[in-house]
Design an enzyme around this catalytic site. Sequence first.
Site, PDB file in Angstrom:
ATOM      1  N   GLU A  53     -19.403  -7.609   9.147  1.00  0.00           N
ATOM      2  CA  GLU A  53     -20.429  -6.981   9.978  1.00  0.00           C
ATOM      3  C   GLU A  53     -21.426  -7.977  10.559  1.00  0.00           C
ATOM      4  O   GLU A  53     -21.875  -7.830  11.702  1.00  0.00           O
ATOM      5  CB  GLU A  53     -21.179  -5.910   9.167  1.00  0.00           C
ATOM      6  CG  GLU A  53     -20.347  -4.685   8.843  1.00  0.00           C
ATOM      7  CD  GLU A  53     -19.443  -4.860   7.639  1.00  0.00           C
ATOM      8  OE1 GLU A  53     -18.652  -3.932   7.347  1.00  0.00           O
ATOM      9  OE2 GLU A  53     -19.516  -5.932   6.967  1.00  0.00           O
ATOM     10  N   LYS A 101       0.837  -1.191   0.000  1.00  0.00           N
ATOM     11  CA  LYS A 101       0.000   0.000   0.000  1.00  0.00           C
ATOM     12  C   LYS A 101       0.876   1.247   0.000  1.00  0.00           C
ATOM     13  O   LYS A 101       1.891   1.303   0.697  1.00  0.00           O
ATOM     14  CB  LYS A 101      -0.899   0.021   1.247  1.00  0.00           C
ATOM     15  CG  LYS A 101      -2.109  -0.880   1.166  1.00  0.00           C
ATOM     16  CD  LYS A 101      -2.988  -0.692   2.389  1.00  0.00           C
ATOM     17  CE  LYS A 101      -4.249  -1.527   2.321  1.00  0.00           C
ATOM     18  NZ  LYS A 101      -5.104  -1.332   3.516  1.00  0.00           N
ATOM     19  N   ARG A 136     -25.536  -4.563   6.369  1.00  0.00           N
ATOM     20  CA  ARG A 136     -25.113  -5.939   6.105  1.00  0.00           C
ATOM     21  C   ARG A 136     -25.451  -6.876   7.265  1.00  0.00           C
ATOM     22  O   ARG A 136     -25.453  -8.092   7.106  1.00  0.00           O
ATOM     23  CB  ARG A 136     -23.610  -5.965   5.826  1.00  0.00           C
ATOM     24  CG  ARG A 136     -23.215  -5.169   4.600  1.00  0.00           C
ATOM     25  CD  ARG A 136     -21.746  -4.775   4.612  1.00  0.00           C
ATOM     26  NE  ARG A 136     -20.854  -5.903   4.533  1.00  0.00           N
ATOM     27  CZ  ARG A 136     -20.340  -6.390   3.399  1.00  0.00           C
ATOM     28  NH1 ARG A 136     -20.649  -5.829   2.259  1.00  0.00           N
ATOM     29  NH2 ARG A 136     -19.532  -7.417   3.417  1.00  0.00           N
TER      30      ARG A 136
END
Length: 620
Positions: free
Chosen positions: A364, A280, A392
């Site tokens: 979630e 990243k 979700r």
Amino acid sequence: MDILHAINGHESLKNLNDQQRAQLCGEIREFLISSVAQTGGHLAGNLGAVEISVAIETVYNTMEDRLVFDVGHQSYVHKLLTGRQADFAHLRQYGGIAGFPKPSESDADAFVAGHASSSVSIALGMARARTLQHQSYDVVALIGDGACTGGMAYEGMNDAAVSGEPLVIILNDNEMAIGRNVGGMSRHLSRIRSSKRYLDAKRIYRKIMKSFPGGQTLYQLSSQVKNSLKRLLLKTTMFEDMGFTYLGPADGHDLPAIIDLLRRAKELREPVLVHVVTQKGRGYPFAEEDPAKFHGIGKFNPWTGKKLAPKVPTFSDSFGEVMVELAEKNEKVCAITAAMPGGTGLLSFMDRFPRRFFDVGIAEEHAVSMAGGLAKQGMVPVLALYSTFLQRGYDQIIQDIGLLHLHVVLAIDRAGLVGDDGPTHHGVFDVGFLRQVPGMRILAPVSHLEQQEMLRWAVESYNGPVAVRYPRGSQGAYTASDWHGLDGELVKRHRTGRDVTIITYGTMLSNVLEAAELLSQWGIEATVLRLLTVDELPVLELREKLSDHPQVLVVEEVAANAGIRESLAWELGKLCPEAKFDGINLGRDFVPHGAQKLLYQHCGLDAASIAAYTREVLSK
């Protein structure tokens, strides 16, 4: 930018040589840093995905082939390579290009993306549609290791692996340190197993062994021996055990190697998982050192990496402060989040109380159910999620919290419009679906102080499911708190007038009060009432505080039919049959991306629009 400016999709990319592609990657990184510094956006993930994106667009024609992103915040390079370079001046701005894939924006965007772990399922659906319709395009899913913390990713993989559909899944692993975890033997075996000679031999061997009597049994036995050896030498056999042909792990920044690997995967014409390892923030030292900060960042100075806007205390910060306070007083208080400890304000809690802090990844559903288990056994879990991601876990809220009336506190961040991230991230449905859960209390603070007092009450004084919803950003001009528990006033009168009653809740109060000032200039005096709870509506208290005029206007920062207007009209109408009800909300369409102020104007929820609509209603 000599090469980048000449790139407009697959045809222009496939004619480049390795040296030109390397130069192109450098130009892309330079462009991204300069552009995102001016507009804000997702930077670190895109810098890490430069070579992968160039490789994909070189091997596949995404105007015809289908590239499905997971989450989608890493799609900037894809957009640059498919004809949208000039549009980056207005990235994530109202009327400009989105920060996520958007099919209405370009045929190269195969599907919308904004929530995690769904790419494999979507890609498999597209692959099966291709087969059923006798078409010939290729299908690729690009999924990160973060999205693989969500269970849906494995539901899709479980089906895809045995589907027989030609499908390539690229796993972009930007957290795992391959060299340290697996070692030189892994890299050596990876090179062998990724070679064309190895793959051809594997395919021929399988075909021959299955062609004579007893060959199937012998093939299975040899596969078991091979898999046992691999488990001893290489810790990446799960995908092959599922049924994929596994290629990798490979260096995701070695562009020629990745192009070659994708070409081989494409030729196999079967379910293939390509595992690449990336970094990243690659190529920008500030993002490499702090990828979390540059995951999603506002405007910044590209030379220093410093944000341009001053830090303003937010509702997330306020939540984090009170959580530390509550945990210090009560050892049963614990915090749960789904891969968003920084975004939800829980970094200090995580440092102070690591044993009572649980980051479950992008999962979630699991987070909600685990909160139920904690509560059932006597803990006090506070689950911090963005409103859009709470969607979700809806089934789990009903089944694993609501049915047993468990003491779980939902701290719902980013309620309402979130601005630049757009329709996949606006938190405009939670009021509607939470009001359907029996026994669920829903509190809507207007200020940081009120938010903290509501959270204290939810943790210390209530014994059931309760949600505290608050917006992105900071409080408005009203900084007081009117919360005194369920026994106190649940309706606050902020202004008294004779001509109309305007009812609202949460931080929409600022726009409503400003609208009331405009109405006053036109000779119309409004009573402004604010609800502190939006579950069981306090209609008796409301009736006592209505204006003399029968017209009631309900103003809500929610999607149409996802708020309280209809229920309020029904329940209050029985007590006040002369009352007339109208209202303003965000409408039935998905709200686009853009600055929050412009989105309020777009939806008719800015002060001027509220005032104009009120005057129009009164004139009828």
